[in-house]
Motif scaffolding. Structure first.
Motif, PDB file in Angstrom:
ATOM      1  N   GLN A  52      -1.847   0.463  -1.686  1.00  0.00           N
ATOM      2  CA  GLN A  52      -1.451   1.833  -2.008  1.00  0.00           C
ATOM      3  C   GLN A  52      -2.261   2.868  -1.226  1.00  0.00           C
ATOM      4  O   GLN A  52      -2.064   4.074  -1.405  1.00  0.00           O
ATOM      5  N   GLY A  53      -3.179   2.410  -0.356  1.00  0.00           N
ATOM      6  CA  GLY A  53      -3.975   3.323   0.460  1.00  0.00           C
ATOM      7  C   GLY A  53      -5.175   3.909  -0.245  1.00  0.00           C
ATOM      8  O   GLY A  53      -5.836   4.806   0.292  1.00  0.00           O
ATOM      9  N   LYS A  54      -5.514   3.433  -1.435  1.00  0.00           N
ATOM     10  CA  LYS A  54      -6.658   3.955  -2.200  1.00  0.00           C
ATOM     11  C   LYS A  54      -7.885   3.096  -1.908  1.00  0.00           C
ATOM     12  O   LYS A  54      -8.361   2.322  -2.738  1.00  0.00           O
ATOM     13  N   LEU A  55      -8.414   3.255  -0.692  1.00  0.00           N
ATOM     14  CA  LEU A  55      -9.454   2.355  -0.213  1.00  0.00           C
ATOM     15  C   LEU A  55     -10.773   2.524  -0.956  1.00  0.00           C
ATOM     16  O   LEU A  55     -11.449   1.536  -1.267  1.00  0.00           O
ATOM     17  N   ASP A  56     -11.171   3.766  -1.222  1.00  0.00           N
ATOM     18  CA  ASP A  56     -12.449   3.987  -1.917  1.00  0.00           C
ATOM     19  C   ASP A  56     -12.420   3.385  -3.316  1.00  0.00           C
ATOM     20  O   ASP A  56     -13.377   2.727  -3.744  1.00  0.00           O
ATOM     21  N   GLU A  57     -11.324   3.618  -4.024  1.00  0.00           N
ATOM     22  CA  GLU A  57     -11.188   3.059  -5.368  1.00  0.00           C
ATOM     23  C   GLU A  57     -11.132   1.539  -5.320  1.00  0.00           C
ATOM     24  O   GLU A  57     -11.704   0.851  -6.176  1.00  0.00           O
ATOM     25  N   ALA A  58     -10.446   0.990  -4.297  1.00  0.00           N
ATOM     26  CA  ALA A  58     -10.349  -0.457  -4.153  1.00  0.00           C
ATOM     27  C   ALA A  58     -11.724  -1.080  -3.960  1.00  0.00           C
ATOM     28  O   ALA A  58     -12.035  -2.123  -4.544  1.00  0.00           O
ATOM     29  N   ARG A  59     -12.552  -0.450  -3.144  1.00  0.00           N
ATOM     30  CA  ARG A  59     -13.887  -1.010  -2.912  1.00  0.00           C
ATOM     31  C   ARG A  59     -14.736  -0.975  -4.185  1.00  0.00           C
ATOM     32  O   ARG A  59     -15.469  -1.935  -4.478  1.00  0.00           O
ATOM     33  N   LYS A  60     -14.635   0.107  -4.938  1.00  0.00           N
ATOM     34  CA  LYS A  60     -15.410   0.217  -6.181  1.00  0.00           C
ATOM     35  C   LYS A  60     -15.013  -0.893  -7.165  1.00  0.00           C
ATOM     36  O   LYS A  60     -15.867  -1.506  -7.802  1.00  0.00           O
ATOM     37  N   ASP A 114      -7.307  -6.125   6.354  1.00  0.00           N
ATOM     38  CA  ASP A 114      -6.574  -6.827   7.409  1.00  0.00           C
ATOM     39  C   ASP A 114      -5.306  -7.468   6.862  1.00  0.00           C
ATOM     40  O   ASP A 114      -4.244  -7.432   7.501  1.00  0.00           O
ATOM     41  N   ALA A 115      -5.419  -8.076   5.679  1.00  0.00           N
ATOM     42  CA  ALA A 115      -4.258  -8.726   5.071  1.00  0.00           C
ATOM     43  C   ALA A 115      -3.168  -7.713   4.748  1.00  0.00           C
ATOM     44  O   ALA A 115      -1.981  -7.964   4.967  1.00  0.00           O
ATOM     45  N   SER A 116      -3.565  -6.557   4.233  1.00  0.00           N
ATOM     46  CA  SER A 116      -2.600  -5.516   3.901  1.00  0.00           C
ATOM     47  C   SER A 116      -1.915  -4.980   5.149  1.00  0.00           C
ATOM     48  O   SER A 116      -0.688  -4.790   5.169  1.00  0.00           O
ATOM     49  N   ASN A 117      -2.699  -4.754   6.215  1.00  0.00           N
ATOM     50  CA  ASN A 117      -2.118  -4.252   7.468  1.00  0.00           C
ATOM     51  C   ASN A 117      -1.147  -5.264   8.074  1.00  0.00           C
ATOM     52  O   ASN A 117      -0.083  -4.903   8.577  1.00  0.00           O
ATOM     53  N   ALA A 118      -1.537  -6.538   8.015  1.00  0.00           N
ATOM     54  CA  ALA A 118      -0.672  -7.576   8.566  1.00  0.00           C
ATOM     55  C   ALA A 118       0.624  -7.684   7.770  1.00  0.00           C
ATOM     56  O   ALA A 118       1.705  -7.887   8.331  1.00  0.00           O
ATOM     57  N   ALA A 119       0.526  -7.535   6.433  1.00  0.00           N
ATOM     58  CA  ALA A 119       1.721  -7.612   5.590  1.00  0.00           C
ATOM     59  C   ALA A 119       2.673  -6.456   5.895  1.00  0.00           C
ATOM     60  O   ALA A 119       3.893  -6.626   5.910  1.00  0.00           O
ATOM     61  N   ARG A 120       2.109  -5.260   6.118  1.00  0.00           N
ATOM     62  CA  ARG A 120       2.949  -4.105   6.433  1.00  0.00           C
ATOM     63  C   ARG A 120       3.661  -4.279   7.768  1.00  0.00           C
ATOM     64  O   ARG A 120       4.745  -3.731   7.980  1.00  0.00           O
ATOM     65  N   ALA A 121       3.039  -5.030   8.669  1.00  0.00           N
ATOM     66  CA  ALA A 121       3.625  -5.214  10.008  1.00  0.00           C
ATOM     67  C   ALA A 121       4.847  -6.121   9.982  1.00  0.00           C
ATOM     68  O   ALA A 121       5.633  -6.139  10.927  1.00  0.00           O
ATOM     69  N   ILE A 122       5.015  -6.875   8.908  1.00  0.00           N
ATOM     70  CA  ILE A 122       6.160  -7.772   8.796  1.00  0.00           C
ATOM     71  C   ILE A 122       7.336  -7.001   8.205  1.00  0.00           C
ATOM     72  O   ILE A 122       7.317  -6.593   7.050  1.00  0.00           O
ATOM     73  N   LYS A 123       8.366  -6.796   9.001  1.00  0.00           N
ATOM     74  CA  LYS A 123       9.507  -5.995   8.564  1.00  0.00           C
ATOM     75  C   LYS A 123      10.498  -6.800   7.727  1.00  0.00           C
ATOM     76  O   LYS A 123      11.149  -6.259   6.836  1.00  0.00           O
ATOM     77  N   ASN A 124      10.639  -8.056   8.022  1.00  0.00           N
ATOM     78  CA  ASN A 124      11.618  -8.895   7.311  1.00  0.00           C
ATOM     79  C   ASN A 124      10.960 -10.180   6.834  1.00  0.00           C
ATOM     80  O   ASN A 124      11.173 -11.255   7.414  1.00  0.00           O
ATOM     81  N   PRO A 125      10.158 -10.111   5.750  1.00  0.00           N
ATOM     82  CA  PRO A 125       9.456 -11.313   5.286  1.00  0.00           C
ATOM     83  C   PRO A 125      10.390 -12.440   4.847  1.00  0.00           C
ATOM     84  O   PRO A 125      10.088 -13.608   5.052  1.00  0.00           O
ATOM     85  N   PHE A 126      11.549 -12.092   4.281  1.00  0.00           N
ATOM     86  CA  PHE A 126      12.480 -13.143   3.850  1.00  0.00           C
ATOM     87  C   PHE A 126      13.116 -13.827   5.056  1.00  0.00           C
ATOM     88  O   PHE A 126      13.397 -15.021   5.022  1.00  0.00           O
TER      89      PHE A 126
END
Length: 498
Positions: free
Chosen positions: A221-229, A249-261
């Motif tokens: 969701q882009g809430k990096l500071d809260e995620a780290r806490k 890295d995992a989140s960025n890689a997942a976003r890069a996949i346009k058609n996971p199915f």
């Protein structure tokens, strides 16, 4: 071990640098997430017990009640053969199947905490409707709401897989114990059994109120500071740089996949599709185990047991299932997945054949079943439950979660859940009719299916024990069968490791 932990970190490229300790916060977070298992388990256990209770049958299924009374102490394969009665059980899983698609969207967009909240509220509403039902349509509507709760609850299974399985087994056991007690409360004991499903739903909801979102959901969701806490709080240390970087890295890689199915159907992922997404989830239900869990009291009453004795026997099978789950948790990483699948599968085949032969010889319609034979059948069924509960039960969820690479993890797990719920619903709907028409032969059918699925595991599933998720693809590139398929997609061939 392949797969994720509570944070579901994807590739785990820096896993050797992770620092953590077991904190009370971590344990509480896991327990709240695993409460979804208690919802699933409670319904598995309670539905079969309720459908065997006289007061429930008189209220909604008088024809079934009259047939049961006519053959009260006698063996009769067809005592409970009624499609609307089986719809009471299966409708929940059909609803769970449909709701999975909405649940997947909520989990992706709002996080697992939102899934916990929606699932618990839906399950609570369903339990109230069932407890207050005055007509069959109200009963089925309640089951649909319960199914929606199951659909959302299964979205959080991947984060705490084995704990989820254990709480499922405990939910089944608790439901069996409650049924054993409420069966003696006339005429509303069945309402209490169904209504008490509000308890795990309430606990899950309250826990969700105080439980922050998971770190990986916050990163997505882009809430990096809260995620780290939150990650620091979960791990009990401020030194989480390596794991936090993996999450990003995992989140960025997942976003890069346009058609996971679409990725799921690529040849390089064909083993994961066939084994993890389609084969294992379907085979898990085709063992026949959930039929036993759904209808254990019904099965035992069909064998001539009294109502109380049938429910008591169900309690024994519930205890066996919990013991099996603990055995699996303790030893599956030591002996491996294939060993558990194959050894337990062999036992399950033997037990199904024993049950079928015993019924063929001793089970005559209109003929009381000797007490000694009845006890023997309960023991054999409990041994079957022990075998399933340490193999296909937990591993049917664990192994698929270990097979999917990052780019298809979300799509793969969605197909696993949908496939599992589809076959659960179909088996639940068809079992009592199959029992009526095939008689003892239904157990030979299940035994034959276990032969097929054991062969499937032996020939096509490589051992995934302690294999990092980023190296899973190497197992298939070196596999005697799958290397021919993935080679076509990768354009290369890797010699087997000697």
């Amino acid at each position: 071990m392949a797969g994720g932990g509570f944070t579901d970190a994807g590739d785990l490229k820096r896993a050797h640098l992770y620092e953590y300790r077991i904190t009370s916060y971590f344990l509480i977070a896991c327990m709240v997430a695993a409460m979804g298992g208690s919802l699933f388990g409670y319904d598995l256990g309670v539905s079969g017990g309720v459908t065997s209770m006289d007061d429930f049958l008189k209220e909604f299924f008088p024809k079934v009640y009259r047939r049961k009374q006519a053959h009260l102490t006698e063996t009769d394969y067809c005592k409970y053969d009624n499609q609307v009665l089986t719809l009471f059980t299966s409708s929940l899983y059909f609803a769970g199947l449909v709701s999975t698609f909405g649940a997947s969207y909520v989990t992706r967009s709002r996080g697992r905490r939102a899934s916990i909240m929606v699932g618990s509220v839906s399950f609570f509403i369903g339990a109230i409707l069932n407890a207050c039902a005055v007509h069959i349509s109200m009963l089925l509507l309640g089951r649909i709401f319960l199914g929606m709760g199951i659909g959302f609850g299964n979205q959080i299974r991947g984060a705490v897989n084995q704990l989820f399985q254990l709480t499922t087994c405990l939910g089944i056991l608790v439901a069996n114990l409650i049924n054993y007690g409420t069966e003696k409360i006339h005429p509303w004991g069945w309402r209490l059994s169904l209504g008490l499903a509000t308890v795990p739903a309430t606990l899950m909801f309250v826990g969700g109120l105080f439980l922050p979102e998971t770190p990986n959901s916050l990163v997505e969701q882009g809430k990096l500071d809260e995620a780290r806490k939150v990650l620091e709080k979960v791990r009990g240390t401020a030194n989480v740089d390596a794991e936090f970087s993996d999450l990003i890295d995992a989140s960025n890689a997942a976003r890069a996949i346009k058609n996971p199915f679409r990725n799921l159907f690529k040849k390089k992922n064909r083993p994961q599709l066939v084994i993890g997404a389609l084969g294992i989830p379907a085979f898990q239900q085709l063992t026949g185990m959930n039929s036993i869990l759904f209808y254990a009291p019904v099965i035992f009453q069909s064998l001539g047991f009294g109502s109380g004795a049938a429910l008591y026997s169900s309690v024994i099978t519930g205890i066996a299932l919990c013991i099996a789950a603990l055995i699996s948790m303790a030893f599956v990483d030591k002996f491996g997945r294939r060993a558990f699948f194959l050894e337990a599968g062999t036992e399950m085949i033997i037990y199904m054949v024993i049950v079928a032969i015993t019924l063929a010889l001793e089970f005559g319609e209109g003929k009381p079943l000797p007490k000694g034979i009845g006890i023997f059948l309960v023991i054999v069924i409990c041994l079957f439950v022990l075998a399933y509960g340490r193999s296909w039960g937990p591993l049917g969820w664990l192994v698929p979660s270990e097979l999917f690479p990052l780019e298809m993890r979300s799509a793969g797990q969605s197909v696993v859940v949908c496939n599992n719920l589809l076959f659960t619903a179909l088996i639940a709907q068809a079992f009592l009719a199959a029992l009526c028409h095939l008689k003892f032969g239904i157990f030979l059918v299940f035994g034959g299916l276990v032969v097929i699925m054991s062969a499937f595991i032996y020939f096509f599933l490589p051992e995934t024990k302690q294999v990092p998720i980023e190296e899973i693809y190497l197992l298939f590139e070196n596999h005697w069968f799958w290397k021919r398929i993935v080679k076509e997609d990768n354009g290369k061939f890797v010699e087997p490791v000697k």
